[in-house]
Motif scaffolding. Structure first.
Motif, PDB file in Angstrom:
ATOM      1  N   CYS A   1       1.009  -0.853   0.000  1.00 40.77           N
ATOM      2  CA  CYS A   1       0.509   0.020   0.486  1.00 40.77           C
ATOM      3  C   CYS A   1       0.919   0.949   0.226  1.00 40.77           C
ATOM      4  O   CYS A   1       0.508   2.150  -0.632  1.00 40.77           O
ATOM      5  CB  CYS A   1      -0.873   0.445   1.026  1.00 40.77           C
ATOM      6  N   PHE A   2       1.854   1.002   0.357  1.00 40.35           N
ATOM      7  CA  PHE A   2       2.678   1.949   0.428  1.00 40.35           C
ATOM      8  C   PHE A   2       3.527   2.023  -1.062  1.00 40.35           C
ATOM      9  O   PHE A   2       3.443   3.450  -1.148  1.00 40.35           O
ATOM     10  CB  PHE A   2       3.908   2.481   1.515  1.00 40.35           C
ATOM     11  N   LEU A   3       3.677   1.348  -1.325  1.00 36.25           N
ATOM     12  CA  LEU A   3       4.265   1.335  -2.366  1.00 36.25           C
ATOM     13  C   LEU A   3       3.203   1.918  -3.575  1.00 36.25           C
ATOM     14  O   LEU A   3       3.445   3.019  -4.402  1.00 36.25           O
ATOM     15  CB  LEU A   3       4.688  -0.317  -3.060  1.00 36.25           C
ATOM     16  N   PHE A   4       2.278   1.905  -3.510  1.00 31.00           N
ATOM     17  CA  PHE A   4       0.948   2.393  -4.243  1.00 31.00           C
ATOM     18  C   PHE A   4       0.772   3.859  -3.879  1.00 31.00           C
ATOM     19  O   PHE A   4       1.171   4.629  -4.502  1.00 31.00           O
ATOM     20  CB  PHE A   4      -0.395   1.673  -3.729  1.00 31.00           C
ATOM     21  N   ALA A   5       0.788   4.026  -2.787  1.00 27.54           N
ATOM     22  CA  ALA A   5       0.337   5.297  -1.981  1.00 27.54           C
ATOM     23  C   ALA A   5       1.940   6.116  -2.822  1.00 27.54           C
ATOM     24  O   ALA A   5       1.451   7.836  -3.241  1.00 27.54           O
ATOM     25  CB  ALA A   5       0.569   6.045  -0.294  1.00 27.54           C
ATOM     26  N   LYS A   6       2.626   6.110  -2.916  1.00 24.88           N
ATOM     27  CA  LYS A   6       3.733   6.429  -3.433  1.00 24.88           C
ATOM     28  C   LYS A   6       3.637   6.627  -5.254  1.00 24.88           C
ATOM     29  O   LYS A   6       4.422   7.611  -5.787  1.00 24.88           O
ATOM     30  CB  LYS A   6       5.756   5.992  -3.150  1.00 24.88           C
ATOM     31  N   THR A   7       3.139   5.660  -5.729  1.00 22.04           N
ATOM     32  CA  THR A   7       3.089   5.685  -7.105  1.00 22.04           C
ATOM     33  C   THR A   7       1.771   6.850  -7.452  1.00 22.04           C
ATOM     34  O   THR A   7       1.874   8.042  -8.648  1.00 22.04           O
ATOM     35  CB  THR A   7       2.822   4.373  -8.353  1.00 22.04           C
ATOM     36  N   LEU A   8       0.794   7.347  -6.588  1.00 23.98           N
ATOM     37  CA  LEU A   8      -0.221   8.434  -6.515  1.00 23.98           C
ATOM     38  C   LEU A   8       0.560   9.319  -6.323  1.00 23.98           C
ATOM     39  O   LEU A   8       0.020  10.897  -7.192  1.00 23.98           O
ATOM     40  CB  LEU A   8      -1.321   8.036  -5.725  1.00 23.98           C
ATOM     41  N   ASP A   9       1.980   9.585  -5.625  1.00 21.69           N
ATOM     42  CA  ASP A   9       2.435  11.042  -5.033  1.00 21.69           C
ATOM     43  C   ASP A   9       3.447  10.547  -4.400  1.00 21.69           C
ATOM     44  O   ASP A   9       3.355  10.058  -3.761  1.00 21.69           O
ATOM     45  CB  ASP A   9       1.461  12.004  -4.253  1.00 21.69           C
ATOM     46  N   PRO A  10       3.959  10.838  -5.718  1.00 23.41           N
ATOM     47  CA  PRO A  10       5.655  10.715  -4.218  1.00 23.41           C
ATOM     48  C   PRO A  10       6.200  11.528  -3.548  1.00 23.41           C
ATOM     49  O   PRO A  10       6.656  11.089  -2.783  1.00 23.41           O
ATOM     50  CB  PRO A  10       6.762  11.835  -5.681  1.00 23.41           C
ATOM     51  N   ASP A  11       5.368  12.166  -3.138  1.00 29.37           N
ATOM     52  CA  ASP A  11       5.378  13.923  -1.714  1.00 29.37           C
ATOM     53  C   ASP A  11       4.525  12.334  -0.461  1.00 29.37           C
ATOM     54  O   ASP A  11       4.732  12.960   0.945  1.00 29.37           O
ATOM     55  CB  ASP A  11       4.282  14.356  -1.402  1.00 29.37           C
ATOM     56  N   ASN A  12       3.929  11.761  -1.099  1.00 24.50           N
ATOM     57  CA  ASN A  12       3.523  10.430   0.108  1.00 24.50           C
ATOM     58  C   ASN A  12       4.671   9.963   0.972  1.00 24.50           C
ATOM     59  O   ASN A  12       5.638   9.304   0.827  1.00 24.50           O
ATOM     60  CB  ASN A  12       1.758   9.524   0.017  1.00 24.50           C
TER      61      ASN A  12
END
Length: 199
Positions: free
Chosen positions: A188-199
């Motif tokens: 989920c963290f990888l997906f969040a970073k994919t959505l926005d690198p600032d996550n």
């Protein structure tokens, strides 16, 4: 020698043309992602073991693009009720709320059939499953019938499913081992970073 920027521009153009062609051929999503990751980096990390994670990230990018185009800004997150599931839901909630989504979360021991029936009475929603549902992706797809955008971010053994509105982002489908290589919350963290690198 060609300029590196021009080479990258050419590769990106070819990737844009290749992906739809592979879909037309009926190549399953995990295989498409590995092929595209290898095309993107034929002699770099992908050639020496990075292909699995690169393919997963490429599939996540495809799902993130679909999410950006999805008209509804309401996310329904169903997650396992253990520490990994709760962490997964927290990561996804934060990432999606930063993109303007209203969030509804529901912790479950497992995705019960009665609950699934109720979930898929709706149309036009974003439905996310975290830390479970990988094995029942086919059932979820049958219940959904393409009416909602569905993301499955699991790390348990999984069955692949190929559909336009269900993104099965499970590392197990890309050659990684969910019990050894990656947790649901890391996925989920990888997906969040994919959505926005600032996550």
């Amino acid at each position: 020698m060609p300029h590196p920027g021009k080479c990258r521009q050419t590769v990106n153009y070819l990737l844009g043309k290749t992906a739809p062609f592979l879909i037309k051929l009926g190549i399953p999503q995990p295989v498409r992602a590995i092929l595209l990751a290898t095309l993107k980096d034929p002699f770099g990390t992908a050639a020496f073991g990075g292909t699995m994670i690169d393919a997963l990230l490429l599939s996540m990018k495809t799902a993130a693009d679909a999410l950006d185009r999805w008209p509804s800004k309401q996310a329904h997150i169903f997650h396992h009720n253990d520490a990994d599931g709760l962490s997964s839901a927290a990561i996804l909630s934060k990432a999606l709320s930063r993109k303007g989504y209203g969030i509804q979360r529901c912790a479950l021991e497992k995705p019960y059939p009665e609950v699934l029936q109720r979930i898929f009475r709706t149309d036009g929603q974003l439905v996310v499953f975290a830390d479970f549902a990988g094995r029942i992706a086919g059932l979820i797809d049958d219940l959904n019938r393409g009416r909602n955008l569905v993301l499955i971010l699991d790390h348990h053994p999984a069955r692949p499913v190929e559909t336009r509105r269900l993104y099965h982002l499970n590392p197990e489908l890309f050659g990684l081992k969910g019990d050894r290589d990656i947790s649901a919350s890391t996925n989920c963290f990888l997906f969040a970073k994919t959505l926005d690198p600032d996550n």
